[in-house]
Write an enzyme that holds these catalytic residues in place. Structure first.
Site, PDB file in Angstrom:
ATOM      1  N   CYS A   1       0.816  -1.218   0.000  1.00 60.27           N
ATOM      2  CA  CYS A   1       0.000   0.000   0.000  1.00 60.27           C
ATOM      3  C   CYS A   1       0.848   1.265   0.000  1.00 60.27           C
ATOM      4  O   CYS A   1       0.368   2.339  -0.353  1.00 60.27           O
ATOM      5  CB  CYS A   1      -0.927   0.002   1.201  1.00 60.27           C
ATOM      6  SG  CYS A   1      -2.027  -1.424   1.242  1.00 60.27           S
TER       7      CYS A   1
ATOM      8  N   HIS B   1      -3.492   7.348   2.533  1.00 61.06           N
ATOM      9  CA  HIS B   1      -3.902   5.994   2.152  1.00 61.06           C
ATOM     10  C   HIS B   1      -5.274   5.730   2.759  1.00 61.06           C
ATOM     11  O   HIS B   1      -5.521   6.035   3.922  1.00 61.06           O
ATOM     12  CB  HIS B   1      -2.867   4.994   2.677  1.00 61.06           C
ATOM     13  CG  HIS B   1      -3.242   3.565   2.437  1.00 61.06           C
ATOM     14  ND1 HIS B   1      -3.750   3.120   1.249  1.00 61.06           N
ATOM     15  CD2 HIS B   1      -3.192   2.478   3.260  1.00 61.06           C
ATOM     16  CE1 HIS B   1      -3.993   1.822   1.331  1.00 61.06           C
ATOM     17  NE2 HIS B   1      -3.666   1.417   2.536  1.00 61.06           N
TER      18      HIS B   1
ATOM     19  N   ASN C   1     -10.224  -0.009   0.524  1.00 59.56           N
ATOM     20  CA  ASN C   1      -8.768   0.086   0.471  1.00 59.56           C
ATOM     21  C   ASN C   1      -8.290  -0.511  -0.854  1.00 59.56           C
ATOM     22  O   ASN C   1      -8.350  -1.727  -1.043  1.00 59.56           O
ATOM     23  CB  ASN C   1      -8.190  -0.678   1.669  1.00 59.56           C
ATOM     24  CG  ASN C   1      -6.672  -0.649   1.712  1.00 59.56           C
ATOM     25  OD1 ASN C   1      -6.016  -0.288   0.737  1.00 59.56           O
ATOM     26  ND2 ASN C   1      -6.108  -1.045   2.839  1.00 59.56           N
TER      27      ASN C   1
HETATM   28  O1  UT7 Z   1      -3.430  -1.137   3.814  1.00 57.34           O
HETATM   29  C1  UT7 Z   1      -3.397  -1.703   5.088  1.00 57.34           C
HETATM   30  C2  UT7 Z   1      -4.525  -2.651   5.225  1.00 57.34           C
HETATM   31  N1  UT7 Z   1      -4.925  -3.051   6.543  1.00 57.34           N
HETATM   32  C3  UT7 Z   1      -5.483  -2.221   7.452  1.00 57.34           C
HETATM   33  O2  UT7 Z   1      -5.548  -1.038   7.289  1.00 57.34           O
HETATM   34  C4  UT7 Z   1      -6.035  -2.874   8.672  1.00 57.34           C
HETATM   35  C5  UT7 Z   1      -5.974  -2.013   9.893  1.00 57.34           C
HETATM   36  N2  UT7 Z   1      -6.898  -2.526  10.905  1.00 57.34           N
HETATM   37  C6  UT7 Z   1      -8.211  -2.176  10.892  1.00 57.34           C
HETATM   38  O3  UT7 Z   1      -8.647  -1.386  10.075  1.00 57.34           O
HETATM   39  C7  UT7 Z   1      -9.080  -2.756  11.966  1.00 57.34           C
HETATM   40  O4  UT7 Z   1      -8.280  -3.489  12.866  1.00 57.34           O
HETATM   41  C8  UT7 Z   1     -10.190  -3.687  11.394  1.00 57.34           C
HETATM   42  C9  UT7 Z   1     -11.230  -2.863  10.663  1.00 57.34           C
HETATM   43  C10 UT7 Z   1      -9.608  -4.734  10.454  1.00 57.34           C
HETATM   44  C11 UT7 Z   1     -10.896  -4.398  12.538  1.00 57.34           C
HETATM   45  O5  UT7 Z   1     -11.439  -3.457  13.436  1.00 57.34           O
HETATM   46  P1  UT7 Z   1     -11.153  -3.574  14.995  1.00 57.34           P
HETATM   47  O6  UT7 Z   1     -11.900  -2.484  15.641  1.00 57.34           O
HETATM   48  O7  UT7 Z   1      -9.655  -3.613  15.188  1.00 57.34           O
HETATM   49  O8  UT7 Z   1     -11.821  -4.943  15.332  1.00 57.34           O
HETATM   50  P2  UT7 Z   1     -11.151  -6.232  15.996  1.00 57.34           P
HETATM   51  O9  UT7 Z   1     -10.254  -6.922  15.020  1.00 57.34           O
HETATM   52  O10 UT7 Z   1     -10.584  -5.845  17.323  1.00 57.34           O
HETATM   53  O11 UT7 Z   1     -12.426  -7.141  16.197  1.00 57.34           O
HETATM   54  C12 UT7 Z   1     -13.473  -6.771  17.107  1.00 57.34           C
HETATM   55  C13 UT7 Z   1     -14.604  -7.774  16.971  1.00 57.34           C
HETATM   56  C14 UT7 Z   1     -14.120  -9.229  17.020  1.00 57.34           C
HETATM   57  O12 UT7 Z   1     -15.076  -9.960  17.734  1.00 57.34           O
HETATM   58  P3  UT7 Z   1     -14.830 -10.344  19.276  1.00 57.34           P
HETATM   59  O13 UT7 Z   1     -13.540 -11.119  19.271  1.00 57.34           O
HETATM   60  O14 UT7 Z   1     -14.722  -9.030  19.995  1.00 57.34           O
HETATM   61  O15 UT7 Z   1     -16.034 -11.134  19.609  1.00 57.34           O
HETATM   62  C15 UT7 Z   1     -14.130  -9.671  15.579  1.00 57.34           C
HETATM   63  O16 UT7 Z   1     -14.340 -11.040  15.440  1.00 57.34           O
HETATM   64  O17 UT7 Z   1     -15.239  -7.617  15.693  1.00 57.34           O
HETATM   65  C16 UT7 Z   1     -15.298  -8.897  15.033  1.00 57.34           C
HETATM   66  N3  UT7 Z   1     -15.250  -8.675  13.607  1.00 57.34           N
HETATM   67  C17 UT7 Z   1     -16.334  -8.417  12.860  1.00 57.34           C
HETATM   68  N4  UT7 Z   1     -17.634  -8.321  13.187  1.00 57.34           N
HETATM   69  C18 UT7 Z   1     -18.502  -8.027  12.193  1.00 57.34           C
HETATM   70  C19 UT7 Z   1     -14.160  -8.652  12.795  1.00 57.34           C
HETATM   71  N5  UT7 Z   1     -14.539  -8.398  11.524  1.00 57.34           N
HETATM   72  C20 UT7 Z   1     -15.880  -8.245  11.550  1.00 57.34           C
HETATM   73  C21 UT7 Z   1     -16.829  -7.960  10.563  1.00 57.34           C
HETATM   74  N6  UT7 Z   1     -18.133  -7.851  10.934  1.00 57.34           N
HETATM   75  N7  UT7 Z   1     -16.515  -7.761   9.258  1.00 57.34           N
END
Ligand code: UT7
Length: 345
Positions: free
Chosen positions: A112, A252, A282
């Site tokens: 990216c 980005h 993204n």
């Molecule tokens: O170019 C670089 C590309 N990558 C990035 O930019 C990624 C950077 N990271 C992020 O943007 C965020 O970490 C995410 C959007 C990927 C995830 O958001 P988060 O607030 O960090 O969520 P999390 O991973 O801490 O997950 C929180 C909860 C989890 O459930 P539990 O364990 O709390 O029960 C996940 O299983 O949200 C759950 N979860 C979802 N729920 C509904 C993860 N993905 C989803 C989803 N829909 N799509």
């Protein structure tokens, strides 16, 4: 002193739209979760006949038309991508096969952070006097590698390409400063395992043809919040400017919360941050040049504006730079034309 002004810009995204409602039918997710955690509402994904090459060529044609140049005027093509259509040859040569010409052509791999890195490379060829006109493209089709059963990644990514033309000028235009960095030790936080020459266990690990993108979202988020603000601030200082001199942040487009943190760090209000991730998600190396092309096409960028471009991603790599917008001092053989910059290949 020579500089590399941005004299043309363009973008292309596939016509196929993948909305949050579509994803609700594919995995256990909701529009509310996706919008509140990321800001993304829909993304574009390639159809069977679209490719990194077709998107790149479409964006490049717009950028060259905008600059009033054609492919024979271009000395060098640099493509930033982590999803080339083939390993051998470079994506830049595949693009050249579409566009024609005899320019030098090679790729930059920084995921990216690729476009901002490629912009730095292309600019250096002009600043040193080696070349006069360089086409820089950022393009990715990560949807081809996304696991559409993995809700933690499939909601994030879209496909697209953005392109700029760089031309020599004696006026301070184009990239004024560059900050590049990487933390290779963290590569497993965002990668596509098994897509490369060294994959001794591929057959066992990945019985299907395509390996999938894997990501540790929380780690990448933590890394991104720090590095976006820090590298953007460093680029401003390196350009001899202060935050008050910055007219627009072109970040980005990965996550609205990450963008907001970077904007806060630079003290920029929302209206001075270009955001389009709600429509495209993204798009990896394409996100910064698509945002730049949209901002330019919308008339949001004025001659002498100072822009901060900043990106992070797989590597883990980051890249930032200050760009002074405008074409002052560019020797023109053909008057530039207004080109409708927009979607669709
Ligand atoms: O170019 C670089 C590309 N990558 C990035 O930019 C990624 C950077 N990271 C992020 O943007 C965020 O970490 C995410 C959007 C990927 C995830 O958001 P988060 O607030 O960090 O969520 P999390 O991973 O801490 O997950 C929180 C909860 C989890 O459930 P539990 O364990 O709390 O029960 C996940 O299983 O949200 C759950 N979860 C979802 N729920 C509904 C993860 N993905 C989803 C989803 N829909 N799509």
């Amino acid at each position: 002193m020579r500089y590399a002004a941005i004299t043309g810009w363009g973008m292309a995204v596939p016509e196929r739209v993948l909305t949050n409602a579509d994803l609700e039918r594919m995995v256990d997710t909701s529009d509310e979760w996706i919008v509140s955690r990321t800001g993304i509402r829909e993304r574009r994904v390639v159809g069977p006949n679209d490719s990194t090459t077709s998107l790149s060529a479409a964006a490049a044609r717009q950028a060259m038309a905008q600059a009033g140049l054609d492919i024979d005027d271009i000395d060098l093509i640099v493509v930033a991508t982590c999803t080339p259509d083939q390993f051998l040859v470079s994506e830049a040569c595949l693009v050249q096969a579409e566009l024609g010409g005899r320019a030098g052509a090679f790729d930059i791999g920084a995921a990216c952070a690729g476009f901002v890195s490629a912009l730095a490379v292309g600019s250096q060829f002009i600043q040193t006097g080696a070349h006069d006109r360089v086409l820089v493209i950022g393009a990715d089709t990560l949807s081809r590698f996304v696991d559409y059963t993995d809700r933690s990644t499939c909601i994030l990514f879209g496909d697209g390409a953005g392109a700029v033309v760089l031309e020599a000028t004696e006026q301070p235009r184009g990239l004024l400063s560059t900050v590049l960095g990487a933390d290779g030790a963290g590569y497993k936080h965002l990668y596509i395992p098994g897509w490369g020459a060294f994959v001794p266990e591929t057959a066992e690990l990945f019985p299907e043809y395509r390996p999938h993108l894997q990501m540790n979202g929380r780690e990448v988020f933590r890394f991104a919040v720090n590095v976006m603000g820090d590298s953007a601030a460093e680029a401003v200082a390196k350009a001899g400017l202060s935050f008050a001199d910055i007219d627009m942040l072109i970040p980005h487009q990965a996550n609205q919360r990450i963008i907001d943190a970077a904007a806060r760090r630079l003290g920029l209000p929302r209206e001075r941050v270009w955001v389009n991730l709600d429509r495209y998600g993204n798009t990896s190396a394409a996100s910064v040049p698509i945002a730049l092309a949209e901002a330019a096409a919308a008339g949001a960028l004025q001659e002498e504006d100072n822009l901060v471009l900043v990106a992070f991603g797989g590597g883990l790599a980051w890249a930032a730079g200050v760009v002074r917008w405008g074409v002052a001092g560019v020797a023109r053989r053909v008057p530039a034309v207004e080109v409708a910059v927009g979607a669709g290949v």
